[in-house]
Design an enzyme around this catalytic site. Structure first.
Site, mmCIF file in Angstrom:
data_model
loop_
_atom_site.group_PDB
_atom_site.id
_atom_site.type_symbol
_atom_site.label_atom_id
_atom_site.label_comp_id
_atom_site.label_asym_id
_atom_site.label_seq_id
_atom_site.Cartn_x
_atom_site.Cartn_y
_atom_site.Cartn_z
ATOM 1 N N HIS A 121 0.857 -1.188 0.000
ATOM 2 C CA HIS A 121 0.000 0.000 0.000
ATOM 3 C C HIS A 121 0.886 1.228 0.000
ATOM 4 C CE1 HIS A 121 -2.949 2.990 0.811
ATOM 5 N NE2 HIS A 121 -2.631 3.145 2.086
ATOM 6 N N HIS A 123 0.798 5.800 -0.844
ATOM 7 C CA HIS A 123 0.014 7.003 -1.110
ATOM 8 C C HIS A 123 0.695 7.786 -2.226
ATOM 9 C CE1 HIS A 123 -1.627 6.876 3.296
ATOM 10 N NE2 HIS A 123 -2.240 6.012 2.499
ATOM 11 N N ASP A 146 0.712 -4.612 -20.911
ATOM 12 C CA ASP A 146 1.688 -5.588 -20.425
ATOM 13 C C ASP A 146 1.487 -5.914 -18.948
ATOM 14 O OD1 ASP A 146 2.955 -5.606 -22.896
ATOM 15 O OD2 ASP A 146 4.553 -4.235 -22.287
ATOM 16 N N HIS A 186 -8.457 7.014 -0.961
ATOM 17 C CA HIS A 186 -7.427 6.460 -0.092
ATOM 18 C C HIS A 186 -6.096 6.335 -0.830
ATOM 19 C CE1 HIS A 186 -6.432 3.205 3.176
ATOM 20 N NE2 HIS A 186 -5.419 4.008 2.939
ATOM 21 N N TYR A 240 7.893 -12.683 -22.166
ATOM 22 C CA TYR A 240 8.908 -11.657 -21.926
ATOM 23 C C TYR A 240 9.864 -12.051 -20.800
ATOM 24 C CZ TYR A 240 10.928 -7.184 -20.497
ATOM 25 O OH TYR A 240 11.784 -6.181 -20.170
#
Length: 242
Positions: A121, A123, A146, A186, A240
């Protein structure tokens, strides 16, 4: 394996290794300017167990050490010394610190998405700006085809503190190729087969959020045909690299 059941030296060694990895990966968040102060977090599932490792709450990134990473069960509760079948007490090495405020969200993802080995997570500025508008990032770059196999979707608004955010992440991503979701008001959460993969997804999420934003300042970005997106995604995921 649940906390305190069937603990072996090999599992304790794995936990020590994951603590080091999770700690080191937090430096990538600051390196790519995805976080400020103590915001954001990386977690990793402990393979073969019902455990995860996550950073402590409110500790500066420059001060993080592997020993400060916290082992919790998949409900976000830190594990403590447990007597195992009369064989003694497990020393999990948990510090006297509280886990990240997003721990319940991470734990919910691990409980409901067994293929996920890492959650991140941040910001990061541009991705969070899209989240603040509640708008998905459209797939207008081959890089997005991709990495994300389509748009980066928006998840519902949810308050911090319980597993509501985790529920929104799972419900949004379960029918999406994207390893990233923009939780409304958020910020971005990303998933991966391991913690490093989830960090990569967070880096790429911010990169495309910035590029598509700039593109929209210049005019209307050109959409990519879904067939081409599917082809890009299949090639990148299966062909790839080394």
């Amino acid at each position: 394996m649940t906390a305190g059941t069937g603990v072996t030296p090999a599992i304790l060694q794995t936990i020590a290794r994951i603590r080091e990895e999770v700690c080191a990966l937090h430096a990538e968040l600051t390196r790519y300017e995805l976080v400020v102060w103590t915001a954001g977090n990386v977690s990793a599932r402990v393979p073969g167990t019902d455990l995860m490792v996550i950073k402590p709450s409110g500790v500066s990134y420059q001060d993080l050490t592997p020993e400060q990473m916290i082992v919790t069960d998949l409900h976000g509760t830190p594990v403590r010394g447990t007597n195992v079948g009369g064989g003694g007490t497990v020393d999990w090495g948990n510090p006297p610190l509280s886990p990240s405020s997003d721990t319940a969200a991470h734990a919910y993802v691990y409980r409901h998405m067994p293929e996920v080995g890492g959650v991140v997570h941040t910001h990061s500025t541009y991705a969070t700006a899209w989240a603040a508008r509640g708008e998905a990032i459209p797939c207008v770059l081959t890089m997005m085809g991709d990495e994300f196999g389509g748009e980066i979707p928006v998840g519902p608004f949810a308050l911090i503190g319980d597993d509501s955010i985790g529920h929104g992440i799972v419900e949004t991503l379960k029918n999406s190729n994207s390893p990233a979701v923009l939780m409304q008001n958020h910020g971005p959460f990303t998933i991966g087969k391991d913690a490093r993969s989830a960090v990569k997804a967070a880096v790429m999420c911010e990169e495309v959020a910035r590029t598509v934003h700039i593109s929209r300042q210049l005019g209307d970005p050109l959409p990519i045909n879904q067939d081409h997106i599917d082809s890009l995604y299949a090639r990148y995921q299966n062909v790839y690299g080394q």
